[in-house]
Design a protein around this motif. Sequence first.
Motif, PDB file in Angstrom:
ATOM      1  N   ARG A   1       0.896  -1.148   0.137  1.00  0.00           N
ATOM      2  CA  ARG A   1       0.103  -0.199   0.037  1.00  0.00           C
ATOM      3  C   ARG A   1       0.861   1.321  -0.113  1.00  0.00           C
ATOM      4  NH1 ARG A   1      -5.310   0.251   0.565  1.00  0.00           N
ATOM      5  NH2 ARG A   1      -5.465  -2.030   1.213  1.00  0.00           N
ATOM      6  N   GLN A   2       1.953   1.068   0.670  1.00  0.00           N
ATOM      7  CA  GLN A   2       2.860   2.394   0.997  1.00  0.00           C
ATOM      8  C   GLN A   2       3.454   2.376  -0.484  1.00  0.00           C
ATOM      9  OE1 GLN A   2       3.208   4.724   2.908  1.00  0.00           O
ATOM     10  NE2 GLN A   2       5.059   5.672   1.918  1.00  0.00           N
ATOM     11  N   MET A   3       3.813   1.534  -1.286  1.00  0.00           N
ATOM     12  CA  MET A   3       4.621   1.571  -2.444  1.00  0.00           C
ATOM     13  C   MET A   3       3.454   2.114  -3.576  1.00  0.00           C
ATOM     14  SD  MET A   3       6.918  -1.667  -3.135  1.00  0.00           S
ATOM     15  CE  MET A   3       7.892  -2.489  -1.829  1.00  0.00           C
ATOM     16  N   ASP A   4       2.220   1.509  -3.391  1.00  0.00           N
ATOM     17  CA  ASP A   4       1.376   2.146  -4.280  1.00  0.00           C
ATOM     18  C   ASP A   4       1.053   3.560  -4.229  1.00  0.00           C
ATOM     19  OD1 ASP A   4       0.225   0.682  -6.460  1.00  0.00           O
ATOM     20  OD2 ASP A   4      -0.729  -0.890  -4.850  1.00  0.00           O
ATOM     21  N   LYS A   5       1.083   3.990  -3.133  1.00  0.00           N
ATOM     22  CA  LYS A   5       0.940   5.561  -2.650  1.00  0.00           C
ATOM     23  C   LYS A   5       2.069   6.468  -3.156  1.00  0.00           C
ATOM     24  CE  LYS A   5      -1.777   5.160   1.635  1.00  0.00           C
ATOM     25  NZ  LYS A   5      -1.533   5.224   3.223  1.00  0.00           N
ATOM     26  N   GLU A   6       3.383   5.832  -3.018  1.00  0.00           N
ATOM     27  CA  GLU A   6       4.537   6.616  -3.372  1.00  0.00           C
ATOM     28  C   GLU A   6       4.625   6.602  -4.976  1.00  0.00           C
ATOM     29  OE1 GLU A   6       6.830   8.090  -1.845  1.00  0.00           O
ATOM     30  OE2 GLU A   6       5.632   7.686   0.007  1.00  0.00           O
ATOM     31  N   ILE A   7       3.890   5.592  -5.816  1.00  0.00           N
ATOM     32  CA  ILE A   7       4.260   5.617  -7.424  1.00  0.00           C
ATOM     33  C   ILE A   7       2.803   6.021  -8.122  1.00  0.00           C
ATOM     34  CG2 ILE A   7       4.509   4.091  -9.326  1.00  0.00           C
ATOM     35  CD1 ILE A   7       7.095   4.217  -7.357  1.00  0.00           C
ATOM     36  N   PRO A   8       2.714   7.245  -8.780  1.00  0.00           N
ATOM     37  CA  PRO A   8       1.419   7.517  -9.314  1.00  0.00           C
ATOM     38  C   PRO A   8       1.071   6.861 -10.566  1.00  0.00           C
ATOM     39  CG  PRO A   8       2.965   9.205  -9.802  1.00  0.00           C
ATOM     40  CD  PRO A   8       3.912   8.136  -9.096  1.00  0.00           C
ATOM     41  N   TYR A   9       1.266   5.654 -10.593  1.00  0.00           N
ATOM     42  CA  TYR A   9       0.961   4.924 -11.671  1.00  0.00           C
ATOM     43  C   TYR A   9       0.227   3.500 -11.182  1.00  0.00           C
ATOM     44  CZ  TYR A   9       3.778   7.691 -14.376  1.00  0.00           C
ATOM     45  OH  TYR A   9       4.362   9.035 -14.815  1.00  0.00           O
ATOM     46  N   HIS A  10      -0.287   2.808 -12.086  1.00  0.00           N
ATOM     47  CA  HIS A  10      -0.857   1.361 -11.571  1.00  0.00           C
ATOM     48  C   HIS A  10       0.256   0.340 -11.639  1.00  0.00           C
ATOM     49  CE1 HIS A  10      -4.250   3.604 -13.072  1.00  0.00           C
ATOM     50  NE2 HIS A  10      -5.004   2.709 -12.265  1.00  0.00           N
ATOM     51  N   ILE A  11       0.334  -0.412 -10.419  1.00  0.00           N
ATOM     52  CA  ILE A  11       1.453  -1.636 -10.415  1.00  0.00           C
ATOM     53  C   ILE A  11       1.034  -2.960 -10.267  1.00  0.00           C
ATOM     54  CG2 ILE A  11       3.251  -2.076  -8.763  1.00  0.00           C
ATOM     55  CD1 ILE A  11       3.207   0.763  -7.701  1.00  0.00           C
ATOM     56  N   VAL A  12       1.737  -3.780 -10.780  1.00  0.00           N
ATOM     57  CA  VAL A  12       1.540  -5.394 -10.727  1.00  0.00           C
ATOM     58  C   VAL A  12       2.881  -5.728  -9.824  1.00  0.00           C
ATOM     59  CG1 VAL A  12       1.547  -7.471 -11.659  1.00  0.00           C
ATOM     60  CG2 VAL A  12      -0.061  -5.825 -12.731  1.00  0.00           C
ATOM     61  N   PHE A  13       2.519  -6.302  -8.749  1.00  0.00           N
ATOM     62  CA  PHE A  13       3.851  -6.924  -7.809  1.00  0.00           C
ATOM     63  C   PHE A  13       3.982  -8.358  -8.125  1.00  0.00           C
ATOM     64  CE2 PHE A  13       2.033  -3.199  -5.509  1.00  0.00           C
ATOM     65  CZ  PHE A  13       3.191  -2.297  -5.174  1.00  0.00           C
TER      66      PHE A  13
ATOM     67  N   LYS B   1      -6.966   0.511  -8.097  1.00  0.00           N
ATOM     68  CA  LYS B   1      -6.302   1.759  -7.834  1.00  0.00           C
ATOM     69  C   LYS B   1      -6.946   2.854  -8.632  1.00  0.00           C
ATOM     70  CE  LYS B   1      -1.583   3.540  -7.484  1.00  0.00           C
ATOM     71  NZ  LYS B   1      -0.115   3.138  -7.594  1.00  0.00           N
ATOM     72  N   GLU B   2      -7.636   4.018  -8.235  1.00  0.00           N
ATOM     73  CA  GLU B   2      -7.994   4.863  -8.906  1.00  0.00           C
ATOM     74  C   GLU B   2      -7.695   6.384  -8.527  1.00  0.00           C
ATOM     75  OE1 GLU B   2     -12.334   4.718  -9.101  1.00  0.00           O
ATOM     76  OE2 GLU B   2     -12.630   4.598  -6.882  1.00  0.00           O
ATOM     77  N   LYS B   3      -7.822   7.242  -9.450  1.00  0.00           N
ATOM     78  CA  LYS B   3      -7.289   8.634  -8.992  1.00  0.00           C
ATOM     79  C   LYS B   3      -8.222   9.079  -7.911  1.00  0.00           C
ATOM     80  CE  LYS B   3      -4.572  10.032 -12.855  1.00  0.00           C
ATOM     81  NZ  LYS B   3      -4.144  11.141 -13.595  1.00  0.00           N
ATOM     82  N   ALA B   4      -7.684   9.773  -6.962  1.00  0.00           N
ATOM     83  CA  ALA B   4      -8.463  10.398  -6.004  1.00  0.00           C
ATOM     84  C   ALA B   4      -9.229  11.756  -6.353  1.00  0.00           C
ATOM     85  CB  ALA B   4      -7.499  10.486  -4.775  1.00  0.00           C
ATOM     86  N   GLY B   5      -8.694  12.356  -7.224  1.00  0.00           N
ATOM     87  CA  GLY B   5      -9.319  13.707  -7.881  1.00  0.00           C
ATOM     88  C   GLY B   5      -8.720  14.016  -9.083  1.00  0.00           C
ATOM     89  N   SER B   6      -9.402  14.921  -9.729  1.00  0.00           N
ATOM     90  CA  SER B   6      -8.872  15.605 -11.130  1.00  0.00           C
ATOM     91  C   SER B   6      -7.653  16.329 -11.039  1.00  0.00           C
ATOM     92  CB  SER B   6     -10.055  16.089 -11.809  1.00  0.00           C
ATOM     93  OG  SER B   6     -10.332  17.068 -11.011  1.00  0.00           O
ATOM     94  N   GLY B   7      -6.716  16.138 -11.921  1.00  0.00           N
ATOM     95  CA  GLY B   7      -5.556  17.187 -12.129  1.00  0.00           C
ATOM     96  C   GLY B   7      -4.383  16.901 -10.933  1.00  0.00           C
ATOM     97  N   ASN B   8      -4.654  15.892 -10.627  1.00  0.00           N
ATOM     98  CA  ASN B   8      -3.364  15.444  -9.430  1.00  0.00           C
ATOM     99  C   ASN B   8      -2.999  14.035  -9.500  1.00  0.00           C
ATOM    100  OD1 ASN B   8      -5.183  13.821  -7.812  1.00  0.00           O
ATOM    101  ND2 ASN B   8      -5.801  15.595  -6.550  1.00  0.00           N
ATOM    102  N   ASN B   9      -2.020  13.677  -8.976  1.00  0.00           N
ATOM    103  CA  ASN B   9      -1.380  12.240  -9.215  1.00  0.00           C
ATOM    104  C   ASN B   9      -1.636  11.689  -7.798  1.00  0.00           C
ATOM    105  OD1 ASN B   9      -0.399  12.190 -11.851  1.00  0.00           O
ATOM    106  ND2 ASN B   9       1.896  13.004 -11.079  1.00  0.00           N
ATOM    107  N   THR B  10      -2.446  11.862  -7.218  1.00  0.00           N
ATOM    108  CA  THR B  10      -2.882  10.955  -5.836  1.00  0.00           C
ATOM    109  C   THR B  10      -3.661   9.899  -6.269  1.00  0.00           C
ATOM    110  OG1 THR B  10      -4.402  12.812  -5.151  1.00  0.00           O
ATOM    111  CG2 THR B  10      -2.206  12.754  -4.254  1.00  0.00           C
ATOM    112  N   PHE B  11      -3.553   8.519  -5.730  1.00  0.00           N
ATOM    113  CA  PHE B  11      -4.438   7.529  -6.125  1.00  0.00           C
ATOM    114  C   PHE B  11      -5.247   7.295  -4.694  1.00  0.00           C
ATOM    115  CE2 PHE B  11      -2.012   7.504  -9.891  1.00  0.00           C
ATOM    116  CZ  PHE B  11      -3.013   7.007 -10.709  1.00  0.00           C
TER     117      PHE B  11
END
Length: 220
Positions: A81-93, A108-118
């Motif tokens: 979860r921490q890795m997913d928060k740090e990387i602004p892309y979708h991840i397969v581990f 994993k989906e974007k938390a809001g428009s115009g930013n890189n938070t998921f």
Amino acid sequence: MMIGLPKTTEFNKRIPKQKFYENINVTPALRRIFIDQIKVVYWRNKIAPSTVNLEAGQNVTEIEVFEVKLNSVPLDVSVLRQMDKEIPYHIVFLLEYEGKYQAWTAYKEKAGSGNNTFKVDTYYHTDWLPENELSLKLDGLNMDAVYENYVRQIAGDALKSTAAGEPESLKESIERDKRQQALQKQIDALQKKIRREKQLNRQMEMNKELKRLKKELADL
């Protein structure tokens, strides 16, 4: 690589694990889990329109494949979860331990428009498998479809189609799975209560509720 991706996607860069826990917001407990449980992290592949013949997606721009070699199992999911928060892309581990592999991913989906938070939702994973038996197909015409297919392949039976066989979006499948899990917990808890209950009339009431919950679960 074991999941059969084209050479054009290969990245093969080692990422120092401290990159994920040097953030000031990471708790000492989580930092300790990173140090104890993770041996090394490799960024193995980058799946994107620039590396494979795929159209861009509306929601998914890139999918990264991370190989995480472990010192111990099971891995605490808070690490992923921490890795997913740090990387602004979708991840397969791809987790590796003593020569066996597990594939993990989260919805994993974007938390809001115009930013890189998921917003990172439910995690799904395969069984532990020998390297040559872990197979994930790159399937879809655009990045959204490829990501959805990866999540469904990794989740397996958990995200199979509805009882009625109706098509549904990935988000709908995830919500249905969460509802099924919640119902199953209620059913298990109620069955324990029934076994402990001495009064017949209370047992009958609870059995009625149990029957209702089981029907609701079967209908999902």
